[in-house]
Each structure stands twice: as structure tokens, then as C-alpha cells.
Design a protein around this motif. Structure first.
Motif, PDB file in Angstrom:
ATOM      1  N   ASP A 162       0.870  -1.009   0.409  1.00 59.38           N
ATOM      2  CA  ASP A 162       0.204   0.351   0.058  1.00 59.38           C
ATOM      3  C   ASP A 162       1.077   1.237  -0.050  1.00 59.38           C
ATOM      4  O   ASP A 162       0.596   2.225  -0.223  1.00 59.38           O
ATOM      5  N   THR A 210       3.051   2.016  -1.635  1.00 53.76           N
ATOM      6  CA  THR A 210       3.427   2.762  -2.524  1.00 53.76           C
ATOM      7  C   THR A 210       2.371   2.596  -4.288  1.00 53.76           C
ATOM      8  O   THR A 210       2.382   2.796  -4.902  1.00 53.76           O
ATOM      9  N   LYS A 211       1.209   2.382  -3.287  1.00 51.86           N
ATOM     10  CA  LYS A 211       0.020   2.452  -4.274  1.00 51.86           C
ATOM     11  C   LYS A 211       0.252   3.385  -5.012  1.00 51.86           C
ATOM     12  O   LYS A 211       0.014   4.962  -4.247  1.00 51.86           O
ATOM     13  N   GLY A 212      -0.154   3.878  -6.352  1.00 55.45           N
ATOM     14  CA  GLY A 212      -0.078   5.232  -6.871  1.00 55.45           C
ATOM     15  C   GLY A 212       0.801   5.495  -7.427  1.00 55.45           C
ATOM     16  O   GLY A 212       0.325   6.449  -8.549  1.00 55.45           O
TER      17      GLY A 212
END
Length: 163
Positions: free
Chosen positions: A44, A46-48
Motif C-alpha cells: 500500500d 507504493t499504491k498510485g
């Protein structure tokens, strides 16, 4: 401002692969992975991030000889044809806090592995921060720099051999 104020910084990951020795030039095409600490972060974190083309990486120059620190003015790369420049006119590893900043291309996000290109940090380098590059945070207004820097950095991001 307090004289001699100190603070602690923890590495949040490290560089894996790429160069094993720091050099002055030919970093172009160098590929490496910024591996974030899986004991502290989940995917999460590194999400996006894959939506960005470039990252700004803050790292520690961990291979620098601490006795090589010189706070006085000196010539870049010891070149007698270039002017003496104070420590804050350089971007190299001879810095009081041994911090480096590099902008690199993000090729792929694979969980906590950030595959990058043109990161001028070597295998094993402690990574202190990762930020996506926002174009709006780049320089505003007219830019200029000392002429010697253009000459010195002519081959900095030229393709390297064996990367």
C-alpha cells in the motif's frame, strides 16, 4: 537556529543492483531497484506511484570517506581550469551530512520494488526518502548556472558501459 542541532534519520530501503562503484560520469541507462523495507511497509505504501514517470530519491553517500570532507572552497573534480567553489556550490558526496538527491525515471512498481533508470546511487546505498516528481515543483522562472557545470556534466548521463 541551534548550533550543532542533530537529528536521526532512518533508511526506508536501499538501492539494489546497478553500479557497484560511484563514478563521475556515464550514469545514463543505469538500471537499479529501490527496495523499500518490507518489515515496515506494505505494498500500500507504493499504491498510485505507477502514475508517475519520475521519482526524487534522497539517499546517504555511504561509501564516502569521512576524512575527505573539506568545507573550504575547492575546484570541482580538482580541475585547475575551473573556479574554486564553496561546499554549497557542489552537488557531490563531500557534504557535511553525506546526503544525495537524484531524480530518476520510474520504470515499474513491483510491490515494494521500484525499478528505476538513471539513479546515480550505487548498490547498497541507504535510501532515506522517495518522492514522486511533480512538474509543478520544478524550477520556476528563468534558470542559469555556472558555465563550468555544463562542461563538467557533459557526459554525466551519457550511456555507460555494462549497465
Amino acid at each position: 537556529m541551534a548550533d550543532g542541532a542533530t537529528f536521526e534519520v532512518e533508511a526506508l530501503g536501499q538501492v539494489v543492483g546497478g553500479r557497484i562503484e560511484p563514478t563521475d560520469d556515464f550514469w545514463g541507462g543505469t538500471r537499479a531497484i529501490v527496495r523499500l523495507d518490507g518489515s515496515r511497509f506494505t505494498a500500500d505504501a507504493t499504491k498510485g506511484l505507477e502514475e508517475f514517470s519520475h521519482l526524487e530519491i534522497v539517499f546517504r553517500f555511504h561509501l564516502t570517506d569521512p576524512t575527505d570532507l573539506n568545507l573550504a572552497a575547492r575546484r570541482p573534480r580538482d580541475n585547475p581550469e575551473w573556479p574554486e567553489v564553496g561546499i554549497f556550490g557542489h552537488r557531490n558526496m563531500r557534504r557535511l551530512n553525506w546526503l544525495g538527491v537524484s531524480r530518476c525515471r520510474l520504470l515499474k512498481v513491483d510491490g515494494l520494488d521500484l525499478h528505476v533508470e538513471d539513479l546515480d546511487a550505487v548498490d547498497g546505498t541507504p535510501v532515506l526518502d522517495v518522492k514522486p516528481w511533480f512538474g509543478e515543483m520544478g524550477p520556476r522562472g528563468e534558470q542559469h548556472q555556472a558555465e563550468w557545470t555544463t562542461v563538467m556534466l557533459r557526459d554525466y548521463f551519457a550511456p555507460g558501459a555494462g549497465d
